[in-house]
Write a protein that holds these residues in place. Structure first.
Motif, short mmCIF file in Angstrom:
data_model
loop_
_atom_site.label_atom_id
_atom_site.label_comp_id
_atom_site.label_asym_id
_atom_site.label_seq_id
_atom_site.Cartn_x
_atom_site.Cartn_y
_atom_site.Cartn_z
N ARG A 51 3.43 25.19 34.68
CA ARG A 51 2.08 25.72 34.71
C ARG A 51 1.17 24.88 33.80
NH1 ARG A 51 2.53 31.41 32.46
NH2 ARG A 51 4.69 30.83 31.98
N SER A 52 -0.14 25.02 33.97
CA SER A 52 -1.07 24.26 33.13
C SER A 52 -0.88 24.65 31.66
CB SER A 52 -2.51 24.54 33.56
OG SER A 52 -2.73 24.11 34.88
N PRO A 53 -0.93 23.67 30.76
CA PRO A 53 -0.80 23.98 29.33
C PRO A 53 -1.94 24.85 28.85
CG PRO A 53 -0.53 21.62 29.76
CD PRO A 53 -1.05 22.23 31.02
N ILE A 54 -1.69 25.60 27.78
CA ILE A 54 -2.74 26.39 27.14
C ILE A 54 -2.86 25.96 25.68
CG2 ILE A 54 -2.42 28.38 28.66
CD1 ILE A 54 -0.96 29.78 26.35
N THR A 55 -4.03 26.19 25.09
CA THR A 55 -4.24 25.88 23.69
C THR A 55 -4.71 27.13 22.95
OG1 THR A 55 -6.53 25.18 24.08
CG2 THR A 55 -4.83 23.48 24.17
N THR A 56 -4.29 27.26 21.71
CA THR A 56 -4.68 28.38 20.86
C THR A 56 -4.95 27.85 19.46
OG1 THR A 56 -2.37 28.86 20.32
CG2 THR A 56 -3.32 30.08 22.15
N THR A 57 -5.61 28.67 18.64
CA THR A 57 -5.81 28.32 17.24
C THR A 57 -5.17 29.39 16.37
OG1 THR A 57 -7.96 29.43 17.21
CG2 THR A 57 -7.95 27.07 17.68
N SER A 58 -4.92 29.06 15.12
CA SER A 58 -4.22 30.00 14.24
C SER A 58 -4.60 29.75 12.79
CB SER A 58 -2.71 29.86 14.41
OG SER A 58 -2.28 28.56 14.04
N MET A 59 -4.27 30.74 11.97
CA MET A 59 -4.39 30.62 10.51
C MET A 59 -3.11 31.19 9.91
SD MET A 59 -6.19 29.69 7.87
CE MET A 59 -7.86 29.54 8.52
N LEU A 60 -2.40 30.37 9.17
CA LEU A 60 -1.16 30.78 8.52
C LEU A 60 -1.39 30.83 7.02
CD1 LEU A 60 1.92 31.40 8.65
CD2 LEU A 60 2.30 28.93 8.46
N GLU A 61 -1.09 31.98 6.40
CA GLU A 61 -1.24 32.14 4.96
C GLU A 61 0.12 32.46 4.35
OE1 GLU A 61 -4.65 34.62 3.77
OE2 GLU A 61 -5.21 34.66 5.88
N LEU A 62 0.52 31.67 3.36
CA LEU A 62 1.79 31.86 2.66
C LEU A 62 1.50 32.09 1.18
CD1 LEU A 62 3.85 29.01 4.35
CD2 LEU A 62 4.01 31.45 4.83
N GLU A 63 1.93 33.24 0.67
CA GLU A 63 1.63 33.62 -0.71
C GLU A 63 2.90 34.11 -1.40
OE1 GLU A 63 -0.98 37.05 -3.10
OE2 GLU A 63 -0.77 37.10 -0.92
N ARG A 64 3.19 33.52 -2.54
CA ARG A 64 4.33 33.97 -3.34
C ARG A 64 3.95 35.25 -4.08
NH1 ARG A 64 8.84 31.67 -6.21
NH2 ARG A 64 8.32 29.51 -5.67
#
Length: 275
Positions: free
Chosen positions: A164-177
Motif C-alpha cells: 500500500r502507499s506509504p504514510i507519514t506521521t509526526t511525533s514527540m517523545l519525552e524521556l524523563e528520569r
C-alpha cells in the motif's frame, strides 16, 4: 535524510560496500556472550541487476565464508528510502523459533547497525548485534541513558508489507528520569488531525530499561533494541532498533505485527532533540 523516491532494489544498492565489524551474541538481558570479527561485502554485478553478498566470519580456528547472489527481493524484506531495511519472519507462531533482522544505515558516518532478536516458544532468547563501518576501525561504546533524556521531535515514514502507499506521521517523545531507578516516557503521535498520547513508566536496569512487557537494551555505537520479553498471542507488537548516530539525532526502525501475528509494516522514525 530525505525521502527520495527509489525502488526497493535502488534502496538495497545504497548498502553496497565492504562492511567491517563484528557479530556479537547477546543474552536476552543484554550481556555479551560471544564476539566474532566479521566482514560483509555487498557488490552489485551484471549492470547492477544482481547483488553478490559475501559474509566472512573470523573465528580463532579459521575463516568461515558464505556467498549469496540474488536478483530480486523476497516478500519478507522491505527497504526504506535511506537504505534502512528489515527481513525475517512474516508470521509469528508461539511454537518454534521466531525472529527478524533490523538494519539502519548512515552514509555520512559510513556506518551500519543491525540487530536480530530471536524468540523460542514466544520468549526472547538471544540477540545478534552487528555494528559495522566502512571507514577506519572504531571502538563501539555502549549507549549512555543520559544522552536520550529530554524531548525528541520525530517524523515517521511507514511502508506496508502489502505494498500500500506509504504514510507519514509526526511525533514527540519525552524521556524523563524520575529517580535513580525509574524513567517516564511520554509519546505523542500525530496523524493528520488525530492525536494519541501514550505514557508509561520503566525501571532502569543494568543494560537498559524494563517497561511492563517491553525490554529496551542499550547497545554499542549508540544503539537500542526494544522488543517484548514475551510475545503474547492476540496482541499486536513490534521489534525496534534505535540508533543515536550523532548527538541530538536519532533513528528508530520498527517491524510491526498485528494481533494475529502477521507482519504488516516497517516504520522509520527520524528524531531531532529539542534544546
Amino acid at each position: 535524510m530525505s525521502e527520495v523516491a527509489r525502488s526497493p532494489w535502488e534502496c538495497l544498492l545504497l548498502n553496497q560496500g565492504n562492511w567491517q565489524g563484528s557479530f556479537c551474541q547477546l543474552s536476552a538481558t543484554g550481556e555479551l556472550l560471544e564476539k566474532t570479527k566479521s566482514e560483509t561485502r555487498l557488490e552489485a554485478i551484471n549492470q547492477e541487476q544482481t547483488m553478490r553478498q559475501t559474509v566472512r566470519l573470523f573465528y580463532d580456528y579459521g575463516l568461515k565464508e558464505r556467498v549469496l547472489e540474488y536478483s530480486s527481493l523476497a516478500r519478507s524484506v522491505l527497504f526504506l528510502p535511506d537504505g534502512s531495511f528489515s527481513q525475517g519472519s512474516t508470521q509469528f507462531s508461539p511454537v518454534g523459533e521466531f525472529g527478524a533482522e533490523l538494519g539502519l544505515i548512515n552514509p555520512e558516518r559510513r556506518r551500519r547497525l543491525r540487530a536480530v532478536p530471536i524468540y523460542q516458544q514466544a520468549e526472547l532468547q538471544k540477540i545478534t548485534l552487528i555494528p559495522e563501518f566502512l571507514a577506519e576501525n572504531t571502538e563501539f561504546e555502549r549507549l549512555d541513558l543520559e544522552l536520550l533524556l529530554g524531548k525528541w521531535a520525530g517524523h515517521t515514514i511507514t511502508q506496508f508489507a502489502d505494498w500500500r502507499s506509504p504514510i507519514t506521521t509526526t511525533s514527540m517523545l519525552e524521556l524523563e528520569r524520575l529517580d535513580s531507578n525509574r524513567l517516564r516516557q511520554k509519546l505523542t503521535l500525530i496523524e493528520q488531525e488525530n492525536t494519541k498520547v501514550i505514557e508509561s513508566i520503566a525501571a532502569i536496569a543494568l543494560h537498559g530499561l524494563e517497561f511492563e512487557n517491553t525490554r529496551v537494551l542499550f547497545l554499542v555505537d549508540g544503539g537500542t533494541l526494544a522488543c517484548p520479553r514475551q510475545i503474547k498471542t492476540q496482541t499486536a507488537f513490534s521489534l525496534e532498533l534505535g540508533w543515536l548516530w550523532s548527538l541530538g539525532h536519532r533513528q528508530r526502525l520498527r517491524r510491526n505485527y498485528d494481533q494475529t501475528g502477521a507482519w504488516i509494516s516497517l516504520s522509520l522514525t527520524t528524531e531531532t532533540k529539542i534544546p
